[in-house]
Design an enzyme around this catalytic site. Sequence first.
Site, PDB file in Angstrom:
ATOM      1  N   ASP A 485      66.143  23.914 -38.846  1.00 20.29           N
ATOM      2  CA  ASP A 485      64.868  24.452 -39.328  1.00 20.29           C
ATOM      3  C   ASP A 485      64.688  25.914 -38.931  1.00 20.29           C
ATOM      4  O   ASP A 485      63.835  26.605 -39.469  1.00 20.29           O
ATOM      5  CB  ASP A 485      63.730  23.605 -38.723  1.00 20.29           C
ATOM      6  N   GLU A 490      65.888  35.077 -39.997  1.00 17.97           N
ATOM      7  CA  GLU A 490      65.097  34.386 -41.018  1.00 17.97           C
ATOM      8  C   GLU A 490      64.481  35.413 -41.954  1.00 17.97           C
ATOM      9  O   GLU A 490      64.116  36.500 -41.503  1.00 17.97           O
ATOM     10  CB  GLU A 490      63.996  33.557 -40.341  1.00 17.97           C
ATOM     11  N   HIS A 513      61.893  26.930 -41.499  1.00 19.66           N
ATOM     12  CA  HIS A 513      61.040  27.036 -40.290  1.00 19.66           C
ATOM     13  C   HIS A 513      59.656  26.428 -40.524  1.00 19.66           C
ATOM     14  O   HIS A 513      58.626  27.064 -40.305  1.00 19.66           O
ATOM     15  CB  HIS A 513      60.896  28.505 -39.860  1.00 19.66           C
ATOM     16  N   GLY A 516      56.661  22.819 -37.738  1.00 19.16           N
ATOM     17  CA  GLY A 516      55.284  22.626 -37.271  1.00 19.16           C
ATOM     18  C   GLY A 516      54.258  22.903 -38.344  1.00 19.16           C
ATOM     19  O   GLY A 516      53.054  22.923 -38.073  1.00 19.16           O
TER      20      GLY A 516
END
Length: 630
Positions: A485, A490, A513, A516
Amino acid sequence: MENKRNYVIDFDSTFTQVEALDILGEISLNGDKNKSEKLEELKSLTDRGMEGGLSFRESLVQRLKLLNAKKEHLQPLIDTLKTRISTSFVRNEAFFIENKEDIYIISNGFKEFIIPIVQELGLKADHVFANDFVFDEADNIISFNKDNVLSSNNGKVEQLKSMDLQGDVYVIGDGYTDYEIKAAGLANKFYAFTENVERDSVLQKADHITPSLDEFLYMHKMNKAISYPKNRIKVMLLENIHPDALKMLKNEGYNVSIYTGAMDEEELSEKIKDVSVLGIRSKTQLTKKVLDNANRLIAVGAFCIGTNQIDLEECLKKGVAVFNAPYSNTRSVVELAIGEIILLMRNLPDKISKMHDGNWDKSASNSFEIRGKKLGIVGYGNIGSQLSILAEAIGFDVYYYDLVEKLALGNATKCNSLEELLKNSDIVSLHVDGRKENKDLISEKQFKQMKKGVIFLNLSRGHVVEIEALQQNIESGKVRGAGIDVFPEEPKTNNDTFQSPLRNLPNVILTPHIGGSTEEAQVNIGNFVPGKIIDYINTGGTTNSVNFPNLQLPILENAHRLIHIHLNRPGIIAKINKILAAHDINIVGQYLKTNETIGYVITDIDKAYNTEVVKELKKIEHTIKFRVLY
Ligand SMILES: NC(=O)c1ccc[n+]([C@@H]2O[C@H](COP(=O)([O-])OP(=O)(O)OC[C@H]3O[C@@H](n4cnc5c(N)ncnc54)[C@H](O)[C@@H]3O)[C@@H](O)[C@H]2O)c1
C-alpha cells in the site's frame, strides 16, 4: 444616555438549528412511499423562499400542500424542536431571561410550535409574531391565516412597521426576509446568524456576520455565559476537513472559517495573522515563514496522522501546541490487511484478472485457508496489536516482534528477533513506524530468512522495504503473494502516474496508500482533533500533543488558571511563584512539565488576579506565551 435596545430574532435556523417545517415533514410524511423526494422538495422550497428566489407566500402554500400534516403531529414536532435550540442560545439563557421585555421573535413560521419553544428560554408568548395554521374539522392542517400579515410577501417589514418599536432595533436572523427589515429602514443593524446555515445572498447584505449569539453579545458587551470571549477565537480550517469538526468547534462558540483547498506559503502567511487555531490536513506546509506571521496562533490541528508537513520545533518555540489523530484509522488499516491476506492466500488477484480477460481457471491448487496459519506481525504498536486481536479471532496463529517490550495480546507469541519471526511465519505483515533507521528494514537478507512461498504485506511506510529485493523475490516465487500500500516514491497527486517495478507482477495487490482511508476514519479524525483542541483551550490539557509536554489537567471550578509557556531555562517557576506571593495570591494547584525546548506551567489560584499580576507574569524573561483561562 444609551438608547433602549430592541432585539428582533428569527426562529427557524436561528433560534433553532433546523427548519421546523422540515421536521414536521419528517413526522407527517412517515410511511409515505415518496417521503424522501417530498422532503427534498420541501427543503428546496424553503431555501428558495429564504434566499429570495421564490415569493414567501408561494413557498408556504406549496410547502403546506406537500406536508399533509395534522394537529397530532405538532406535539412530536415541539418535542423535537426543544432538543434542537441553537447551542449558543441555550448557552446564553441569561440574556433571554434578563432582556425578555425587549426581545421579539418575528417569524414566518407558526405560533403553534414557536411559542412553546421560545418559552423554554423564558421569552414571552405575546412577543412572538408569527403565522397561524388553519385546521379542518378532522384536524388536518389545510392552510394558514391569510389575514396574518406575516403570511404575506413583505410580512416581516409590515409587522415591524405596525409595532412601532422605540429605540434601537437589532435584527438577528439567517434569511433574506430578516435583512429586508433593515433594508426598509426599520432596524439599525442586521446580523446574519451563521451558526446553523450560511446563505451567500444573505451574508452579502449583513452589517455583521455572527457565527454564534456569543459574537453578537460580545459586540454589545453583554456576554455573560463565558468569561472570556470564545467567539474571539478565530479558527481557520483548510483542506475540506470533515463537517463534524466544524460543528464541534462552532458549538464551542469559536469563530470558524472554512476553506476547501490548501494554501500556499504566501497566502497562508497573510491569512494566518489573526488566526488562533489552524486546522490542516497533509497538503498545507506549516513553515517557519508562516509561523513568523502567526501572532495569535495557539494551536494547530493536523486532521491526519502524519505531521511531517508541520515545522514542529518552530511551533514549540512559538508556544503553539500541535495535535493530530494518531489512532483514528488503525481499524481501517487492520481490516484491509486481513482482507488482503485472505485474497492472497487464495491467489485471487490473478484469478480475478483472468476472469476479466475471459479465462475460467477453476482449481484448488495453491489456494489455502488462513485458519491455523502463522501470521508474523513486525511492529506491535497501535495497528500491529489490533491486527493481532482480529487475526486471532478468525483463526490465525499470531507471532509478533517489536523493538520495545510489548505484552502479548490474546494468545499471540512474542519473537525475540526479527529473524525468528521471519523464519516462522507463513505471512509477514509490516506495521513499524517510519523512523529513518527503518529504511530497508526488509531487504535481500531478510527475504532469505523468510519461508518459501511466504505472503508479504507492507501497509506501513514505503522506505521500510527495499523494493528491488521484493521484486526479485516475487519473480523468483519465494514470495508467493504481496499486498503493498506504501511505496518509497508515491505520486504527489491523482493526476501523476504511478511508477514501480512491482507493477504487473503475479499475485500482487497494489493500492494507492489507502490503508487508513475510509469514511469512518475521516469521521474519527474529525471528532478526535477538535476534542483535543477544545480541551487545550478550556483546560490547558495537552494529552496527545505531538510537540508539547503532555499534561492531563482537571477541569477547574471556583479558581483561576494561569498558563505560562516559556523557554526551558532554570528558575522560571520560582519567578512565577514569587510574583504570586508578592501579590498575596494563594496557589491551589500547580503542574509543570518540560521538554528540551519549552517549559509548560499551569498554576491554579483561588483569588481574582489583577492586570498588574498578569503584566508581571508576562514580563518574566524567556516567556513565550501567557494565557489566563478563567
Ligand atoms: N497505509 C496507511 O494508509 C497507513 C495508515 C496509518 C498508519 N500507517 C503506518 O502504519 C505504521 C504503524 O502505525 P501505528 O499507528 O501502529 O504506529 P505505532 O507507532 O503505534 O507502532 C509502531 C510500532 O513499531 C515498532 N517498531 C519500530 N521500528 C521497529 C523495528 N525496526 N522492528 C520492530 N518494531 C519496530 C515500535 O516500537 C512500535 O511499537 C506506521 O508506519 C504508520 O505510518 C499507514
